[in-house]
Design an enzyme around this catalytic site. Structure first.
Site, PDB file in Angstrom:
ATOM      1  N   HIS A 113     100.630 -63.387 -73.265  1.00 27.45           N
ATOM      2  CA  HIS A 113      99.536 -63.683 -72.329  1.00 27.45           C
ATOM      3  C   HIS A 113      98.865 -65.016 -72.668  1.00 27.45           C
ATOM      4  CE1 HIS A 113      96.300 -62.520 -69.493  1.00 27.45           C
ATOM      5  NE2 HIS A 113      95.532 -63.214 -70.324  1.00 27.45           N
ATOM      6  N   GLU A 114      98.470 -65.168 -73.920  1.00 26.18           N
ATOM      7  CA  GLU A 114      97.754 -66.381 -74.317  1.00 26.18           C
ATOM      8  C   GLU A 114      98.658 -67.610 -74.296  1.00 26.18           C
ATOM      9  OE1 GLU A 114      94.614 -66.430 -74.456  1.00 26.18           O
ATOM     10  OE2 GLU A 114      94.387 -64.256 -74.346  1.00 26.18           O
ATOM     11  N   HIS A 170      98.527 -69.170 -70.912  1.00 29.01           N
ATOM     12  CA  HIS A 170      97.371 -70.064 -70.777  1.00 29.01           C
ATOM     13  C   HIS A 170      97.624 -71.382 -71.518  1.00 29.01           C
ATOM     14  CE1 HIS A 170      94.954 -67.059 -68.839  1.00 29.01           C
ATOM     15  NE2 HIS A 170      94.844 -66.278 -69.893  1.00 29.01           N
TER      16      HIS A 170
END
Length: 377
Positions: A25-26, A29
């Site tokens: 997920h990170e 980003h």
């Protein structure tokens, strides 16, 4: 010694599972932020005290923190890890630094960076599902009972967990989803089920009970149901797929999980489904431990994909603090052409944070009640 074994089975798989999903997920980003020219100050797996860290050549601090219940990317100019507001000192940055600071990017770039996290979770699930379908084969949930709902037709008939349903009214059952299909075809409300229990076949004949369910169009109806839930295990079918077929099947599986999750959340919001079914971190730890203890590595990988989809989807909910809350704000800024006031943002994110904490407490309470019944029932 037993507590050490339980730690290995429940804590270690949970930490590994969550660590992988948070990283995916990170990293979504992170990679899009770098592509957009934004400086990433910190990339952290976990919160709290830093256990390990190092800085790369571009100034990003990569670290692992003590509390492994999430993670974050903090960009240049952010007041906090959630990127909810700009740092008070962001205005003191030089004009050159502002080119790389998140608060000074246009809303289109901010939107892309925010969407990249959930997008990475979805992409991860699709890639892993594709690999499984292509190299291993199609997967399916077997018609094995994992849970019997209280006061259901199955409970009254004496069906118990781990029973494998073979036929319903003479029709062969191959997958778990076949159970619903066959039950829906029953018109007289009477079911004759052949099942396998501990290597022995047995036949049960009993009346079904009508249960109110929500249909795909949002309307509710009463129909006969058995009242059983699938086991947390999968079976591999012999059918091998081409790469194109595997990708198509992976996309269909990902959409199916998304649609089922949205339907379940909608039923909870409208009160047509009990909020007691809402689970949290403790439930994830329990399920990951059960799977690692009782099932194969493939079951664990599939479970990880299902969680990745749910993590991506939940983060898209329009709640401040979550990525979906940021998406709404940036869309408003794109439409109006004006940046939302920092004080209003701060208020919204405080409300969102309070809501998330309340949901976490409620989910954890449900988890603890469920564990109590599991241990002492």
């Amino acid at each position: 010694m037993e507590w050490l074994i339980n730690t290995l089975y429940y804590v270690v798989p949970f930490v590994v599972l969550l660590g992988i999903l948070v990283f995916v997920h990170e990293f979504g980003h992170f990679i899009v932020a770098r592509l957009c020219g934004v400086q990433v100050e910190t990339f952290s797996i976990g919160f709290g005290k830093t256990l390990w860290s190092r800085k790369d050549k571009r100034g990003t601090e990569w670290k692992i923190s003590a509390v492994p219940l999430g993670g974050y990317c903090q960009f240049l100019g952010d007041a906090d890890a959630s990127s909810s507001t700009a740092d008070d000192k962001a205005s003191e940055l030089s004009e050159e630094q502002k080119k790389f600071a998140f608060p000074y990017q246009n809303p289109f770039k901010k939107l892309a960076i925010v969407l990249a996290g959930p997008g990475a979770n979805y992409l991860f699930a699709v890639i892993v599902f594709t690999a499984i379908f292509f190299f291993v084969g199609k997967i399916a949930f077997p018609p094995v009972v994992g849970e019997v709902f209280p006061d259901s037709a199955a409970a009254s008939a004496g069906i118990i967990p781990n029973d494998r349903i073979l036929t319903i009214n003479g029709n062969k059952v191959t997958h778990f989803e076949d159970i619903r299909k066959e039950v829906d075809l029953i018109t007289e409300g009477q079911a004759t089920i052949e099942l396998l229990r501990d290597g022995k076949e047995m036949t049960l004949t009993f009346p079904l009970k009508e249960i109110e369910v929500q249909e795909f169009d949002g309307k509710t109806s009463k129909r006969p149901m058995l009242g059983v839930k699938s086991i947390n295990a999968i079976e591999v079918e012999q059918e091998k797929l081409s790469l194109v077929g595997a990708v198509k099947e992976a996309l269909l599986e990902t959409w199916s999980v998304t649609e089922a999750t949205l339907r379940g959340v909608g039923q909870m919001i409208t009160g047509k489904r009990s909020g007691e079914e809402l689970g949290g971190i403790v439930r994830i730890a329990e399920m990951s431990g059960d799977i690692s203890k009782q099932s194969s590595w493939l079951d664990f990988v599939v479970f990880m994909c299902l969680l990745s989809i749910n993590l991506g989807l939940i983060n898209l909910f329009p709640i401040p603090v979550l990525d979906g809350g940021h998406v709404v704000l940036y869309l408003i800024e794109i439409v109006t052409g004006k940046e939302i006031n920092n004080r209003l943002k701060e208020t919204l994110f405080k409300v969102g944070f309070s809501l998330i904490i309340a949901l976490m407490v409620f989910a954890t309470w449900n988890d603890m009640v469920r564990l109590f019944h599991r241990w002492f029932a």
